[in-house]
Design an enzyme around this catalytic site. Structure first.
Site, PDB file in Angstrom:
ATOM      1  N   PHE A  27      31.441  59.229  54.489  1.00 24.93           N
ATOM      2  CA  PHE A  27      32.581  60.577  55.203  1.00 24.93           C
ATOM      3  C   PHE A  27      32.018  61.454  54.278  1.00 24.93           C
ATOM      4  O   PHE A  27      32.085  62.619  54.502  1.00 24.93           O
ATOM      5  CB  PHE A  27      33.813  60.057  55.491  1.00 24.93           C
ATOM      6  CG  PHE A  27      33.801  59.664  57.070  1.00 24.93           C
ATOM      7  CD1 PHE A  27      33.331  59.849  58.321  1.00 24.93           C
ATOM      8  CD2 PHE A  27      33.290  58.224  56.859  1.00 24.93           C
ATOM      9  CE1 PHE A  27      33.131  59.459  59.424  1.00 24.93           C
ATOM     10  CE2 PHE A  27      33.877  57.535  58.243  1.00 24.93           C
ATOM     11  CZ  PHE A  27      33.519  57.475  59.612  1.00 24.93           C
ATOM     12  N   TRP A  87      32.059  91.087  51.803  1.00 33.45           N
ATOM     13  CA  TRP A  87      33.103  90.598  52.745  1.00 33.45           C
ATOM     14  C   TRP A  87      34.150  90.559  51.414  1.00 33.45           C
ATOM     15  O   TRP A  87      34.037  90.740  49.644  1.00 33.45           O
ATOM     16  CB  TRP A  87      32.363  88.785  52.884  1.00 33.45           C
ATOM     17  CG  TRP A  87      33.373  88.381  53.710  1.00 33.45           C
ATOM     18  CD1 TRP A  87      34.544  86.909  53.032  1.00 33.45           C
ATOM     19  CD2 TRP A  87      34.509  88.277  54.964  1.00 33.45           C
ATOM     20  NE1 TRP A  87      35.059  87.014  53.709  1.00 33.45           N
ATOM     21  CE2 TRP A  87      34.818  87.753  55.076  1.00 33.45           C
ATOM     22  CE3 TRP A  87      33.766  89.641  55.924  1.00 33.45           C
ATOM     23  CZ2 TRP A  87      35.918  87.512  56.102  1.00 33.45           C
ATOM     24  CZ3 TRP A  87      34.752  89.741  57.112  1.00 33.45           C
ATOM     25  CH2 TRP A  87      35.419  88.768  57.402  1.00 33.45           C
ATOM     26  N   HIS A 188      26.584  81.895  61.257  1.00 39.23           N
ATOM     27  CA  HIS A 188      25.378  82.573  60.263  1.00 39.23           C
ATOM     28  C   HIS A 188      24.774  82.157  61.021  1.00 39.23           C
ATOM     29  O   HIS A 188      24.097  81.107  61.641  1.00 39.23           O
ATOM     30  CB  HIS A 188      25.826  81.950  58.543  1.00 39.23           C
ATOM     31  CG  HIS A 188      27.461  82.762  58.330  1.00 39.23           C
ATOM     32  ND1 HIS A 188      27.042  83.947  56.821  1.00 39.23           N
ATOM     33  CD2 HIS A 188      28.023  83.178  59.087  1.00 39.23           C
ATOM     34  CE1 HIS A 188      28.598  84.217  57.397  1.00 39.23           C
ATOM     35  NE2 HIS A 188      28.579  83.532  58.001  1.00 39.23           N
TER      36      HIS A 188
HETATM   37  C1  LIG Z   1      28.513  89.001  52.306  1.00 39.00           C
HETATM   38  C2  LIG Z   1      29.663  87.556  52.197  1.00 39.00           C
HETATM   39  N1  LIG Z   1      29.896  87.040  51.391  1.00 39.00           N
HETATM   40  C3  LIG Z   1      31.194  85.861  52.013  1.00 39.00           C
HETATM   41  C4  LIG Z   1      31.711  85.093  52.736  1.00 39.00           C
HETATM   42  C5  LIG Z   1      31.857  83.995  52.099  1.00 39.00           C
HETATM   43  O1  LIG Z   1      31.778  83.288  52.823  1.00 39.00           O
HETATM   44  P1  LIG Z   1      32.189  81.973  54.331  1.00 39.00           P
HETATM   45  O2  LIG Z   1      32.676  82.393  55.405  1.00 39.00           O
HETATM   46  O3  LIG Z   1      31.196  81.095  54.423  1.00 39.00           O
HETATM   47  O4  LIG Z   1      33.368  81.376  53.334  1.00 39.00           O
HETATM   48  C6  LIG Z   1      31.053  86.055  53.948  1.00 39.00           C
HETATM   49  C7  LIG Z   1      30.693  85.557  55.316  1.00 39.00           C
HETATM   50  O5  LIG Z   1      30.273  85.630  56.309  1.00 39.00           O
HETATM   51  C8  LIG Z   1      29.765  86.996  53.370  1.00 39.00           C
HETATM   52  O6  LIG Z   1      29.740  88.161  54.318  1.00 39.00           O
END
Ligand SMILES: Cc1ncc(COP(=O)(O)O)c(C=O)c1O
Length: 392
Positions: A27, A87, A188
């Site tokens: 796992f 983000w 995604h």
């Molecule tokens: C530009 C960007 N960086 C980082 C992330 C973070 O990814 P996660 O949601 O897998 O933590 C995202 C999330 O969509 C994102 O759009």
């Protein structure tokens, strides 16, 4: 809901992969993760992949690795050039490692960093650029990479939104940085539900990332690693900590699902791009809406719309009509980061003093979903609803 923001891309193959992994009795991170890392890196023509439990963790260990590099590590107070739209967890590790951010406005049409401002963003303290391709649309990564090389800067490519996109000429996004991050979250381009990876061509980065991913120990590193010398006692070597790391390992199930999803990626990107072609067709030439202009080949995470200013379009009415029509929509990525309360914890400044394009995208922009299914009815309906809501 008539038109969702995202849809699952899992089928019986992913469930079967999960079942096989459960049956194997393993796992925690093991062979499936290791194989996925190799296959994913190979797909992008990169040497090493280090899988973690999210794209956010990928950004975190990438910044940590840059801070523990033997030569020229990032240090507290160093400056990083960042785009004003991304983000939250593109930025948070930079704050956590004591870096100062220099925000650069985006281009209104591509929503990516306006590279004409790079020269003005540069100071004697600049050490890194974080390049982000927003919602599948490649940033000017070749220009950014060239600039980084010219000024001896690190380049971190946060490619969490743009897997499988290509800049003009065909090189894939997520391959330009010293470290390059991806997310496998639900919506995604491929999904392990939660998950992420860092790609790099540099052996030292690979080893730093592996150690920082798992407790800061040496256990996942081979003998001969540039990070440490193996000592004689197995007893102490089994629990040897060399870096202030985390535990952000993925589950073995996530590796197994990732392997299945990766095989589907080219077809899923092609389907997303067929939807994009229809979207572009339906909205072409309508200057009430500012749409994302493709740079190269977008892998089209979603469809962005910014309501043109000065056209007397009432945003609240547009939002109400979309809701009424059961069409999901949301802010573009995280909007303009400077508008969020968390900014008070950051050391930062703003190149040229303001970011009007990012603010406009924040205030008058939204996106609707794209996913690898035929969205013809949804996109036609979107067109009708926006047409009505924005009638002049
Ligand atoms: C530009 C960007 N960086 C980082 C992330 C973070 O990814 P996660 O949601 O897998 O933590 C995202 C999330 O969509 C994102 O759009």
């Amino acid at each position: 809901m008539f038109y969702e923001l995202a849809a699952s891309t899992w089928g019986p193959e992913e469930i079967e992969a999960i079942r096989r992994t459960i049956d194997s009795g393993r796992f925690s991170m093991g062979e499936q993760v290791a194989s996925f890392e190799q296959e994913f890196a190979r797909y992008f023509g990169m040497s090493y992949g280090v899988m973690v439990n999210s794209g956010s963790s990928a950004n975190l260990i990438a910044v940590a690795a840059l801070s523990y590099k033997k030569d020229r590590p990032l240090r507290r107070g160093d400056e990083v050039i960042v785009p004003a739209i991304s983000w939250s967890t593109t930025y948070h590790p930079l704050q956590q490692y004591g870096l100062k951010l220099r925000f650069v406005d985006v281009e209104l049409e591509t929503l990516n960093m306006d590279v004409r401002k790079l020269e003005r963003a540069l100071t004697p303290r600049t050490r890194m650029i974080v390049a982000v391709s927003i919602l599948g649309n490649p940033a000017a990564l070749d220009v950014i990479q060239q600039f980084a090389r010219q000024h001896d800067l690190y380049l971190l490519e946060d490619n969490c939104e743009s897997m499988d996109a290509e800049i003009p000429g065909g090189r894939k996004t997520g391959t330009f940085g010293h470290v390059n991050t991806f997310s496998f979250f639900f919506s995604h381009h491929i999904s392990t539900m939660e998950g992420g990876i860092v790609l790099t061509d540099d052996l030292e980065f690979d080893h730093l990332l592996r150690s920082i991913r798992a407790h800061g120990w040496t256990r996942d590193l081979p003998a001969g690693s540039p990070l440490f010398e193996v000592q004689s006692s197995d007893h102490f070597e089994a629990y040897r900590f060399i870096l202030p790391g985390y535990n952000v390992r993925p589950l073995e199930i996530s590796g197994a699902v990732g392997r299945v999803q990766l095989k589907k990626l080219p077809a899923m990107t092609a389907r997303r791009r067929r939807n994009l072609a229809l979207f572009q067709d339906l909205f072409a030439g309508d200057d009430r809406f500012i749409l994302q202009r493709e740079n190269g080949k977008s892998s089209c995470f979603s469809f962005t719309v910014i309501l043109s200013p000065g056209r007397n379009i009432n945003r609240e009415r547009v939002f109400a009509d979309l809701k009424q029509a059961d069409i999901c929509f949301r802010m573009i990525t995280g909007g303009c980061f400077l508008k969020h309360d968390v900014i008070r914890y950051f050391d930062y400044d703003v190149v040229d003093g303001s970011v009007p394009n990012a603010e406009l995208a924040h205030d008058r922009g939204f996106f609707v979903g794209n996913y690898p299914e035929d969205l013809t009815p949804q996109l036609h309906r979107l067109r009708e609803v926006l047409d009505r809501a924005c009638a002049l």
